[in-house]
Design an enzyme around this catalytic site. Structure first.
Site, PDB file in Angstrom:
ATOM      1  N   ILE A 151     -12.081  45.354  -6.044  1.00 20.75           N
ATOM      2  CA  ILE A 151     -13.529  45.268  -5.852  1.00 20.75           C
ATOM      3  C   ILE A 151     -13.924  44.213  -4.828  1.00 20.75           C
ATOM      4  O   ILE A 151     -15.083  44.160  -4.409  1.00 20.75           O
ATOM      5  CB  ILE A 151     -14.249  44.988  -7.190  1.00 20.75           C
ATOM      6  CG1 ILE A 151     -13.699  43.711  -7.849  1.00 20.75           C
ATOM      7  CG2 ILE A 151     -14.128  46.160  -8.132  1.00 20.75           C
ATOM      8  CD1 ILE A 151     -14.419  43.317  -9.130  1.00 20.75           C
ATOM      9  N   GLY A 160     -10.747  38.135  -0.478  1.00 19.94           N
ATOM     10  CA  GLY A 160     -11.050  36.898   0.234  1.00 19.94           C
ATOM     11  C   GLY A 160      -9.887  36.535   1.136  1.00 19.94           C
ATOM     12  O   GLY A 160      -8.961  37.322   1.341  1.00 19.94           O
ATOM     13  N   GLY A 161      -9.931  35.308   1.652  1.00 13.00           N
ATOM     14  CA  GLY A 161      -8.882  34.893   2.564  1.00 13.00           C
ATOM     15  C   GLY A 161      -7.529  34.752   1.897  1.00 13.00           C
ATOM     16  O   GLY A 161      -6.499  34.922   2.533  1.00 13.00           O
ATOM     17  N   ALA A 185      -6.950  35.870  -1.698  1.00 17.29           N
ATOM     18  CA  ALA A 185      -6.754  36.619  -2.940  1.00 17.29           C
ATOM     19  C   ALA A 185      -7.510  37.942  -2.925  1.00 17.29           C
ATOM     20  O   ALA A 185      -8.483  38.123  -2.173  1.00 17.29           O
ATOM     21  CB  ALA A 185      -7.196  35.784  -4.139  1.00 17.29           C
ATOM     22  N   LYS A 233      -8.107  38.057 -10.524  1.00 18.86           N
ATOM     23  CA  LYS A 233      -7.924  37.528  -9.179  1.00 18.86           C
ATOM     24  C   LYS A 233      -6.433  37.357  -8.926  1.00 18.86           C
ATOM     25  O   LYS A 233      -5.746  36.671  -9.685  1.00 18.86           O
ATOM     26  CB  LYS A 233      -8.650  36.182  -9.046  1.00 18.86           C
ATOM     27  CG  LYS A 233      -8.621  35.585  -7.652  1.00 18.86           C
ATOM     28  CD  LYS A 233      -9.504  34.337  -7.606  1.00 18.86           C
ATOM     29  CE  LYS A 233      -9.593  33.780  -6.197  1.00 18.86           C
ATOM     30  NZ  LYS A 233     -10.511  32.618  -6.124  1.00 18.86           N
ATOM     31  N   ASP A 261     -16.927  23.834  -1.731  1.00 20.71           N
ATOM     32  CA  ASP A 261     -17.092  25.052  -0.921  1.00 20.71           C
ATOM     33  C   ASP A 261     -18.292  25.861  -1.433  1.00 20.71           C
ATOM     34  O   ASP A 261     -18.202  27.071  -1.623  1.00 20.71           O
ATOM     35  CB  ASP A 261     -15.811  25.888  -0.964  1.00 20.71           C
ATOM     36  CG  ASP A 261     -15.763  26.930   0.163  1.00 20.71           C
ATOM     37  OD1 ASP A 261     -16.518  26.771   1.148  1.00 20.71           O
ATOM     38  OD2 ASP A 261     -14.990  27.894   0.046  1.00 20.71           O
TER      39      ASP A 261
END
Length: 627
Positions: free
Chosen positions: A18, A21-22, A24, A41, A135
């Site tokens: 779904i 990311g960079g 995972a 994840k 972040d």
């Protein structure tokens, strides 16, 4: 190959990817044990050999284990399965805040403020727990179908308590459009860096764009450092001035001029819609802005400045000289030892008040005395007349009265009241045992040792059994066998388990790998009960307890464990050297187990902790002798 229908840990069946990311992939998955839909994840396979990303992933597990907030995505399981690192989280059905902004542009003011307030409270919770996210950006805020925000990705969070971060100290971590200036400079960050990033995020929510942009990341980072923060009302004149001021205060270049906490920012957001002029938002311009103003003024009046420098320079030399002389005299007098006054014979109250004039706070202890009234100082350390400095320790021993050797009846009463009665009788309470059985209210004394009317001295120690709540949270134990012990502890901590007994035995298995566990997987266990993990013995020299331990056991069939406190990758554990069932009465326990130490000493001093029925009841320092 990880993909749909892959089953991790024999339990989590991946359904579909779904998000990505960079570092995972995020999968929708079915927990086949509980039949719940979850998010999993998974660290990208190409990064499993990259130690930095693996450590980031593990730190995210540790952060998730400690953070339980309504607006922080909850993670409750993690592990390593055939080389795949994974974290199991609540599935948030919705989109990222970045997606909403990209699709809708500027968000409605009321909604943007509502989201910002909830993020503030979630960050305040994390900061109090000791974590800085580092972040904060719209990509890491999930919005569910009801519009509720959730902070995600604590993968680069820094634990302030442990003073560790997930990447090398010199690395610049975070996303450049939301960097704080100190992050852009590669400096260490604190909670005010999160506040800066949140200010940028609010700016983007209400204007639809980020305040600083450029062709390269370096150029963007330099703008965070050097360029003034744009006025949000220049982009959107309809924005209340109060929100603009909140953004400006949160994004000051100098972190000392920002909000002191996320909760302070929340308090201003609470008022921003009802007081749109923002007069209540108080802040000063950063030192950088002040410096620019001073430089401009200096260019306009160089001669005046030179004269001022000369005049005030001479004055400053004189003033600083006077200050230095006065400070030297004060420091000399403050550091010079003075004879300690005599506190013996004073009441505790008067002695403490007098002592606080020469030291921060004395240590107070109590002793039974047949010669002094209760509450009167009978001894002091150091003695009166001793040369004493303000930073030196001071102990005052206060009379507890004559005391009593006869045990009063404290059963069927609240533990607080029982403690008070024992204290009034000069009787020291040695140990408390908890028990969930019986009809007594929670917190009441069920049994006592010695019995009412018996001699305290002859009984050796004073024990009280207190009714504990049977309604303790229970969790299902996962399988952690064959995992590295540090990873296994991380998984168990995600289930809210916190008491770990480590057993070491000779084995050909790889060092640091869990050989066996108790309870077994899929067993229910109360979160306040211990988990026993067996690992291979490490290399080192064996040490055994030098002398027997004298114990009084209050009831039959008591589980006795003796452990040595330790630490595995930041998780407190107990290395068990003795584990048996004992009957009531006095015992001289001689633990047969050993501890293994990398030491050349013949004897070492260590603390041991005694557990009865899994409850810690006593700690003492003992000597171990090399075998």
């Amino acid at each position: 190959m990880i993909g749909p229908d892959t089953v991790l840990a024999g339990r989590y069946r991946l359904i579909e990817q779904i998000d990505s990311g960079g570092s995972a992939y995020i999968y929708k998955a079915m927990d086949e044990l509980t039949k719940q839909i979850v998010a999993v994840k998974v660290l990208k396979p190409e990064l499993t050999e990259n130690e930095e990303f693996v450590q980031r992933f593990k730190k995210e597990v540790q952060a998730a284990a400690k953070l339980r907030h309504a607006n922080i995505i909850r993670a409750y399981d993690a592990g390593l399965d055939n080389g795949t690192y994974y974290i199991v989280m609540d599935l948030i059905e919705g989109k990222t805040l970045k997606h909403l902004i990209n699709v809708n542009g500027p968000l409605p003011i009321k909604y943007a403020v509502a989201v910002a307030k909830k993020i503030c409270l979630a960050l305040e919770y994390a900061h109090v727990k000791g974590f800085v996210h580092r972040d904060i950006k719209p990509h890491n805020v999930m919005i569910d179908m009801t519009g509720e925000p959730y902070i995600a990705d604590f993968g680069i969070a820094r634990n302030l308590a442990q003073n560790t971060i997930t990447a090398e100290e010199g690395s610049v971590m975070g996303s450049v459009h939301y960097f704080s200036p100190e992050q852009a400079r590669g400096e260490r960050v604190d909670k005010r860096s999160d506040i800066y990033s949140l200010g940028i995020l609010i700016y983007e929510m209400v204007t639809g764009k980020v305040p600083f942009d450029a062709d390269t990341s370096v150029a963007i980072a330099l703008k965070h450092i050097n360029d003034p923060m744009p006025d949000a009302r220049d982009e959107m004149p309809s924005i209340p001035e109060s929100i603009n001021k909140i953004i400006q205060k949160a994004t000051q270049k100098d972190k000392h001029f920002r909000y002191k906490s996320a909760f302070n920012m929340y308090e201003d957001l609470q008022r921003c819609l009802s007081e749109p002029d923002g007069e209540y938002v108080k802040y000063s311009e950063s030192k950088r802005t002040q410096q620019h103003l001073e430089e401009a003024h200096a260019k306009r009046s160089k001669q005046s400045v030179k004269r001022l420098i000369l005049t005030f320079g001479v004055a400053a030399v004189v003033v600083f000289a006077i200050i230095a002389i006065v400070s030297a005299v004060i420091n000399f007098n403050a550091e010079r030892p003075v004879p300690l006054q005599n506190f013996v014979g004073m009441t505790e109250k008067n002695a403490v008040e007098a002592a606080q004039k020469i030291t921060s706070m004395p240590t107070i202890t109590y002793e039974n005395s047949s010669e002094a009234e209760k509450g009167v100082v009978i001894r002091q350390d150091p003695a009166a007349g001793t040369a004493f400095k303000k930073e030196d320790p001071l102990t005052l021993v206060v009379s507890n009265g004559t005391g009593s050797d006869i045990m009063p009846n404290v059963t069927d009463m609240d533990i607080t009241q029982a403690r008070k009665i024992l204290l009034e009788n000069g009787i020291e309470l040695n140990q408390i045992v908890e028990d969930t059985k019986g009809d007594m209210p929670v917190g009441y004394v069920i049994e006592q040792h010695p019995a009412a009317g018996e001699s305290v001295t002859q009984s050796g120690s004073v024990w009280l059994t207190v009714k504990a709540s049977p309604d303790v949270q229970k969790v299902v134990i996962p399988n952690v066998q064959s995992m590295n012990i540090a990873d296994a502890l991380g998984v168990l901590k995600l289930r809210d388990l916190s008491l770990f007994f480590i057993y070491e035995k000779g084995s050909s298995e790889q060092k640091g790998v869990v050989i066996s566990q108790s309870p077994q997987e899929n067993t229910e266990l109360a979160t306040d009960k211990p988990v026993m993990l067996t690992i291979p013995e490490p290399e080192g020299r064996r040490y055994r307890l030098s002398e027997p331990i004298d114990l009084n056991i209050p009831k039959d069939a008591t589980s006795l464990r003796i452990g040595v406190p330790g630490d595995i990758d930041g998780t407190p554990v107990y290395y068990i050297i003795y584990d048996t069932m004992v009957e009531s009465g006095d015992h001289a326990i001689e633990p047969t187990g050993t501890i293994i130490m990398d030491s050349d000493e013949e004897t070492i001093q260590k603390d041991i902790v005694i557990f009865l029925d899994g409850i810690q009841v006593k700690t003492e320092s003992v000597e171990f002798t090399r075998r």
